[in-house]
Write an enzyme that holds these catalytic residues in place. Structure first.
Site, short mmCIF file in Angstrom:
data_model
loop_
_atom_site.label_atom_id
_atom_site.label_comp_id
_atom_site.label_asym_id
_atom_site.label_seq_id
_atom_site.Cartn_x
_atom_site.Cartn_y
_atom_site.Cartn_z
N TYR A 164 0.79 -1.29 0.11
CA TYR A 164 0.00 -0.18 -0.08
C TYR A 164 0.99 1.33 -0.01
O TYR A 164 0.59 2.12 -0.73
CB TYR A 164 -0.97 -0.02 1.43
CG TYR A 164 -2.21 0.73 1.33
CD1 TYR A 164 -3.05 0.68 0.38
CD2 TYR A 164 -2.11 1.86 2.20
CE1 TYR A 164 -4.38 1.83 0.70
CE2 TYR A 164 -3.18 2.65 2.25
CZ TYR A 164 -4.24 2.55 1.49
OH TYR A 164 -5.17 3.39 1.59
N LYS A 168 0.62 3.89 -2.95
CA LYS A 168 0.31 5.41 -2.56
C LYS A 168 1.59 6.31 -2.87
O LYS A 168 1.16 7.50 -3.14
CB LYS A 168 -0.12 5.23 -0.99
CG LYS A 168 -1.42 4.53 -0.87
CD LYS A 168 -2.55 5.11 -1.98
CE LYS A 168 -3.77 4.62 -1.39
NZ LYS A 168 -5.06 4.81 -2.57
#
Lengths: 307, 256
Positions: A164, A168
């Site tokens: 993640y 991101k």
């Protein structure tokens, strides 16, 4: 009085629930016609349901707005194409893209499975690239566009989320890398750090909490005032989608809770200079005694100051 | 020649020949046993024999690190050869893909996906091993990003993604005494030098620093931090933001 997004057409990926759902509704409230895109999967990306997207669409239409549902996956190039086609065929143009679709597959780096890595990178990072690549040619032809990628404070590091964080962080890279190129066509692209009590944050780590608490939003206490509700994000995102926000591009904007914040670029903390070749002993001396001396750990991302 | 890494084992991976060579040679000259993995087998064989000719101890790995199985095999090969891994330096070379907008998804797959998979796959197995020994240092060297401007989009994406990955890996490995840092550099020798410095000194698990290293300068960068904010206990309206954001959030300055 004219609404701020009157006549605009928006796509919200992941628009069928949580923060994406509130963003869909707020854009509609400001006058935009919205393609509410949601595959209706569970949090880890499994399953399919038309219910979330349909639900938000009915809410929007019920309040006098204009919206259409779409269930394609932005993680696939063809899916992104169909989402953009839905906007063009239903509403004839495309002004706004909010990429809020996302899943989490948390695990420590040493145990993470290949598919957990791939799935998260595909939806967040490739999903962003897919939808941006489809939308930009249309926005260029209109000389107008607003793109918001829903990044995360996890881009700065978050326990158990190496997939993640990478995805991101990559979204911030897209924003910073494309902002100049898109500016000439009156297209802005920004990343936001959203947040709310949603299904996604039920397992939120202490690191993310610490970031959030920097701005007085306690993640622990009760939420009687609704300061951690999804809807807090929506007007800030909607503002970034207006014509008035034309000068804001290439930025990282915090939209969680009561405040709206702007993040710095990566800031040069300190620099050492040597005119002839660096040697090991130079570094022992220079780095140890001056490069990182007296720099608060918070600035290096270790611990967090209360502000 | 020195003794900083006497008795230590360093795994060095990457496709950038200058960088791999500088790192391998420097760590070997300070006493480390080296495994160097590069897909260009003839070149890496020659480099390793040069190291071995001057009293170093080095071996060649020929694994395709975009494959999870191969990444695991490289870790096993290193541990079988030298008993452990103390240092893992990953030299991440980013091919310039131009603007992502001018290319097609297949092109992103070619440029972005292998780099990301490589870093994840190798870090996963190396960190699993370092976890069992409760020590280790990981350095991700990202070649040649100008930290603010004039960068290609693929370069920008990969750099920010690797920094996010580096920081989370540092947090994941904190309680096992393993550090993870990032070095952004366009100068192979100094990148190697700063990496070696980090591996020998800067053992601050849980905090990953971002270094920028050039020919004459060594710099330390902060994480992005909140610069300014506006606050309302009520939910903002777009009209309010229209007034407040330019005036307060961006201080009236025109943004670039």
């Amino acid at each position: 009085m004219k609404k701020s997004l009157e006549g605009r057409v928006a796509i919200v990926t992941g628009g069928g629930g949580g923060i994406g759902g509130e963003v869909s509704k707020w854009l509609a409230k400001e006058g935009a016609a919205v393609v509410v895109n949601d595959v209706g999967s569970d949090l880890s990306g499994g399953g399919f349901s038309s219910t979330p997207a349909d639900g938000i669409v009915s809410e929007i239409i019920g309040s006098g707005g204009d919206a259409v549902a779409n269930y394609d996956s932005v993680a696939q190039p063809d899916g992104a194409k169909r989402i953009v086609n839905a906007a063009m065929s239903m509403f004839g143009r495309l002004d706004i893209v909010c990429h809020a679709a996302g899943i989490v597959r948390d695990r420590m780096v040493f145990n993470m499975l290949e598919e957990e890595w791939d799935d998260v990178i595909n939806v967040h990072l490739y999903g962003a690239l897919n939808i941006v690549a489809e939308a930009v040619p249309i926005m260029k032809s209109q000389s107008y566009g607003r793109i918001i990628l829903f990044s995360s404070v996890s881009a700065l590091g978050n326990l158990g989320q190496c997939n993640y964080s990478a995805a991101k962080g990559g979204q911030i890279g897209i924003v910073q890398g494309l902002a100049d190129e898109l500016k000439v066509d009156n297209i802005t692209i920004n990343a936001v750090f959203p947040g709310a009590d949603t299904r996604m944050t039920e397992g939120m780590s202490s690191t993310a909490r610490a970031y959030i608490e920097q701005w007085g939003v306690s993640a622990e206490s009760s939420d009687a005032q609704g300061i951690r509700s999804s809807v807090r994000n929506a007007p800030k995102v909607a503002y970034l989608c207006t014509e008035a926000a034309a000068n804001i591009t290439g930025q990282v904007i915090g939209v969680f809770g009561p405040p709206m914040t702007v993040y710095s670029q990566r800031v040069l903390m300190r620099k050492l200079y040597k005119s002839n070749a660096w040697q090991f002993d130079d570094l022992d001396f220079a780095i140890g005694s001056s490069l990182n001396r007296n720099i608060p750990e918070s600035r290096l991302g270790g611990k967090y100051e209360q502000r | 020649m020195g003794d900083r890494f006497r008795g230590k084992v360093a795994l060095v991976t990457g496709e950038d020949h200058d960088l791999i060579k500088e790192i391998s040679t420097l760590f070997a000259s300070e006493g480390a046993a080296i495994v160097a993995n590069c897909s260009h087998s003839e070149w890496v064989e020659r480099m390793v024999s040069e190291i071995n000719a001057v009293d170093g101890v080095a071996k060649v790995g020929h694994f395709d690190l975009t494959s999870m199985a191969d990444a695991e095999s490289l870790l096993n090969f290193t541990v079988d050869s030298f008993g452990k891994v103390d240092v893992f330096v990953s030299g991440i070379e980013i091919r310039d893909g131009g603007s992502v907008l001018d290319s097609v998804p297949e092109k992103w797959d070619e440029i972005i996906r292998p780099v990301m998979k490589n870093v994840f796959a190798t870090t996963k197995y190396v960190s699993a091993h370092m976890r069992t020994q409760n020590s280790g240092q990981i350095v991700n060297i990202i070649r040649d990003k100008k930290i603010h401007h004039d960068i290609s989009v693929t370069n920008s994406i990969i750099t920010e993604a690797i920094i996010g990955f580096t920081r989370t890996t540092a947090l994941d490995m904190e309680k096992y005494g393993v550090g993870c840092n990032a070095v952004i550099s366009d100068h192979a020798r100094n990148a190697a030098l700063v990496s070696a410095y980090i591996c020998s000194n800067l053992v601050t698990p849980g905090i990953s620093s971002i270094f920028r290293v050039d020919e004459q300068e060594v710099s330390l960068y902060s994480v992005p931090a909140i610069e300014r904010g506006i606050y309302s206990s009520d939910i903002f309206s777009v009209d309010e933001l229209n007034y407040l954001v330019p005036k307060y959030l961006f201080d009236g300055e025109e943004l670039s």
